[in-house]
Structure formats: structure tokens, C-alpha cells
Enzyme design. Structure first.
Site, PDB file in Angstrom:
ATOM      1  N   GLU A 181       0.847  -1.194   0.000  1.00 56.70           N
ATOM      2  CA  GLU A 181       0.000   0.000   0.000  1.00 56.70           C
ATOM      3  C   GLU A 181       0.890   1.255   0.000  1.00 56.70           C
ATOM      4  O   GLU A 181       1.346   1.678  -1.043  1.00 56.70           O
ATOM      5  CB  GLU A 181      -0.972  -0.046   1.186  1.00 56.70           C
ATOM      6  CG  GLU A 181      -1.969  -1.210   1.041  1.00 56.70           C
ATOM      7  CD  GLU A 181      -3.022  -1.247   2.133  1.00 56.70           C
ATOM      8  OE1 GLU A 181      -3.767  -0.276   2.276  1.00 56.70           O
ATOM      9  OE2 GLU A 181      -3.087  -2.267   2.839  1.00 56.70           O
ATOM     10  N   MET A 182       1.148   1.813   1.152  1.00 58.10           N
ATOM     11  CA  MET A 182       1.951   3.036   1.166  1.00 58.10           C
ATOM     12  C   MET A 182       3.455   2.771   1.235  1.00 58.10           C
ATOM     13  O   MET A 182       4.257   3.650   0.917  1.00 58.10           O
ATOM     14  CB  MET A 182       1.511   3.917   2.344  1.00 58.10           C
ATOM     15  CG  MET A 182       0.104   4.468   2.155  1.00 58.10           C
ATOM     16  SD  MET A 182      -0.525   5.322   3.607  1.00 58.10           S
ATOM     17  CE  MET A 182       0.541   6.759   3.637  1.00 58.10           C
TER      18      MET A 182
END
Lengths: 263, 73
Positions: A56-57
Site C-alpha cells: 500500500e503506502m
């Protein structure tokens, strides 16, 4: 839209394809737990997940803390808001959770009908609600969020065929009995949160309702019933959160710089 | 005059009570508006979320422009 990204699965850092459909953040405070498999017990715990998830991040918690610590306006605000004044993950996730708790969608037409305004729904929408109840959808989709309050097996009467490798609740409990048990999603704002299911394979509400009726209830809805239920589901769209975007404080010279392309 | 007012009030209360009772018997209940207990914390949380949002928004726009056939964004 509707607190979701309207993609089958989200795009993560470096264009990675996410493994699962992103649930809506709207009304998430009403969920029994967070994520499809309920691996986070509340919004505070959930908030820390995507930051450090490499898909994700792809941040680390340390880097996230360092970024905020490097910006004087944030350190000042953390001192004002938290008794211990610390810029740490506990306080960051608590603040994010406090914000997410405000993302609720009251005053849907269905809510007005529930409160006694009989003109809030059309005859077709009321018929759809009756079908929704009589068919048994409310066994799982109930409460203020019309779901979100239990885990249920996806594919009770008929197995769900999917290319997704998600195992559901079993990934948390390790119990084989929990395989393909997923958190029942909220149906609030469902007309805005397409595509549907944990794999995002149902593109339309009609498709989603038809699949759920067959696989979960052993029912095949007529076209009329499908149209009625879909019409009812669209009455669950509430007032969308409307807030002023904040002016973000500028970075300082010591703020770690982003490297979105690994350069 | 006073009696008429009392009767009207009683009827209104009765109807409101009946509507509330009907709503409570449904399997779905209305959503209550958010109660903001600590506005400063909410504002801080909003900033923390939106700090990362521009990157996500850019990714989303590129996805939209590169796959216009999706057409449902």
C-alpha cells in the site's frame, strides 16, 4: 466516491495491484472490526496498517513519525491535542481514527422513512425493502450500517468462484472453519461503492444482488424483484461528509523527501 | 383552548411514539449524525490522512486517463 476508490482492487506504492477490494471508509466506525477479515479491532488499529504495508503506502511507522515530527506546525498541534504531546504512532492513529469517526452518512431517504416520513420512499422502494426482508437479506445486513456487524461465509448455498486468493477470517484465526468468512459489508451508500465483493468482481448492484441471492439464500430473484431491491438499496445513500480541505503545513528542510519512483 | 392544546400535544406525542416504535421494530435503524468530541483532534487526523492523499489522487487520475473505457469514475 462513497468513501471508496471504485477500483476492483486498489493501487499501491509503485503501481502494485492490491490483493482485495478496499472497503468504504464511510460509517466504518460502526463496523464490528476493520478490513474484510477483521484483522484490526477498531479504526485506530486499522489506521496503522496501510502506512507500513509494502503493498500500500510502503512507508515505515518510523518514517511516518519522522515526517510529522519534522514539521513544526504538527508538533505544535500534537502538543495541544494530546496530554503527552508526543508525535508517535499511538497518537497519529488516534487522530486519524477520530477523523474517520466523523465520516458517517445520516439522513438517507430510508432513514427518513424509518422515522415516519412515509413519502420518503416510492412504492417500488418499499416493495424492494419488503423483498429484502422476506428473502432473508436482513439476517446479515441489519443494524444502523445495514451490515458490518458480523462475519459470514461467502458462498453458503453455492460456492463462490473467484480468482482471489483471499481466505477471509481464517487469515486471522487460523481456523479452517473461518475460511471464506468475511465481514459483512455495510450497504449504506452502496450505489456509490461499486464494484462489489471482496474481489470487486460484481460491477453493478443488479449483479451483486443476483449473486448474493443465489449463493447465500438459494433464491433466484425475478427481474422485477431485482429491480425493486436495487431501488431500495439506492435509498440507503445518506448525506455525504462535507468538510473543508485543510491547508497542509509546509515541510521543513529536515522532512524526509518522498521517493515515489525509487530514484 | 388549553384543553385543545393538550389534546393536540398528546396526539402529536402519540404519533411520534408510534413512529419511533415502528422504527425500532425494523431490522435496520437510522444512522445518528457524528458526535465530534474533540474538534482539534479530528482536524489533526484529517491533516494526517490528507498528507498522503495527493499521491493517491494522482495515481487515480492517471489510472482514469489511461483506461478511459472504464468510464464509471
Amino acid at each position: 466516491m462513497g468513501g471508496s476508490d471504485n477500483l476492483k482492487t486498489s493501487i499501491g506504492h509503485n503501481w502494485q495491484k492490491g490483493p482485495i477490494n478496499s472497503p468504504t471508509v464511510l460509517n466504518a466506525t460502526l463496523n464490528i472490526a476493520q478490513f474484510w477479515d477483521g484483522r484490526a479491532k477498531d479504526l485506530k488499529e486499522q489506521a496503522g496498517g496501510p502506512i507500513a504495508n509494502p503493498g500500500e503506502m510502503a512507508f515505515t511507522h518510523e518514517l511516518a513519525v519522522d515526517v510529522l515530527k519534522s514539521i513544526p506546525q504538527y508538533t505544535s498541534e500534537f502538543r495541544q491535542v494530546f496530554p503527552n504531546g508526543k508525535v508517535d504512532m499511538a497518537n497519529i492513529t488516534q487522530a486519524i481514527a477520530a477523523f474517520e469517526e466523523t465520516l458517517v452518512t445520516p439522513n438517507a431517504r430510508f432513514d427518513k422513512w424509518l422515522k415516519g416520513d412515509r413519502k420518503a420512499l416510492t412504492a417500488q422502494e418499499v416493495r424492494g425493502y419488503q423483498t429484502f426482508k422476506n428473502a432473508g437479506c436482513v439476517a446479515c445486513h441489519n443494524g444502523p450500517a445495514v451490515g458490518g456487524n458480523s462475519f459470514q461465509k461467502f458462498g453458503i448455498v453455492e460456492a463462490y468462484k473467484t480468482a482471489s486468493t483471499a481466505q477471509g477470517r481464517m487469515a486471522v484465526t487460523g481456523k479452517d472453519a473461518d475460511r471464506f468468512n468475511f465481514k459483512v459489508p455495510t450497504l449504506r451508500n452502496v450505489e456509490l461503492t461499486y464494484p462489489y465483493f471482496h474481489d470487486g468482481e460484481a460491477a453493478t448492484l443488479h449483479q451483486a444482488v443476483d449473486t448474493m441471492a443465489r449463493l447465500q439464500l438459494g433464491r433466484t430473484f425475478s427481474d422485477g424483484e431485482l429491480n425493486d431491491v436495487v431501488a431500495f438499496l439506492k435509498t440507503l445513500t445518506g448525506e455525504q461528509p462535507n468538510f473543508k480541505l485543510p491547508i497542509l503545513p509546509p515541510s521543513s528542510d529536515s522532512t524526509p523527501r518522498p521517493h515515489p519512483f525509487n530514484d | 383552548m388549553k384543553a385543545a392544546f393538550l389534546i393536540a400535544s398528546a396526539v402529536a406525542t402519540l404519533f411520534a411514539g408510534a413512529a419511533a416504535l415502528a422504527a425500532s421494530q425494523e431490522p435496520i435503524q437510522p444512522i445518528a449524525p457524528a458526535k465530534v468530541r474533540n474538534p482539534a483532534m479530528v482536524e489533526l487526523g484529517k491533516k494526517a490522512v490528507l498528507r498522503a492523499a495527493p499521491v493517491a489522487l494522482r495515481l487515480h487520475l492517471v489510472q482514469l486517463l489511461s483506461q478511459p473505457e472504464h468510464g464509471r469514475f
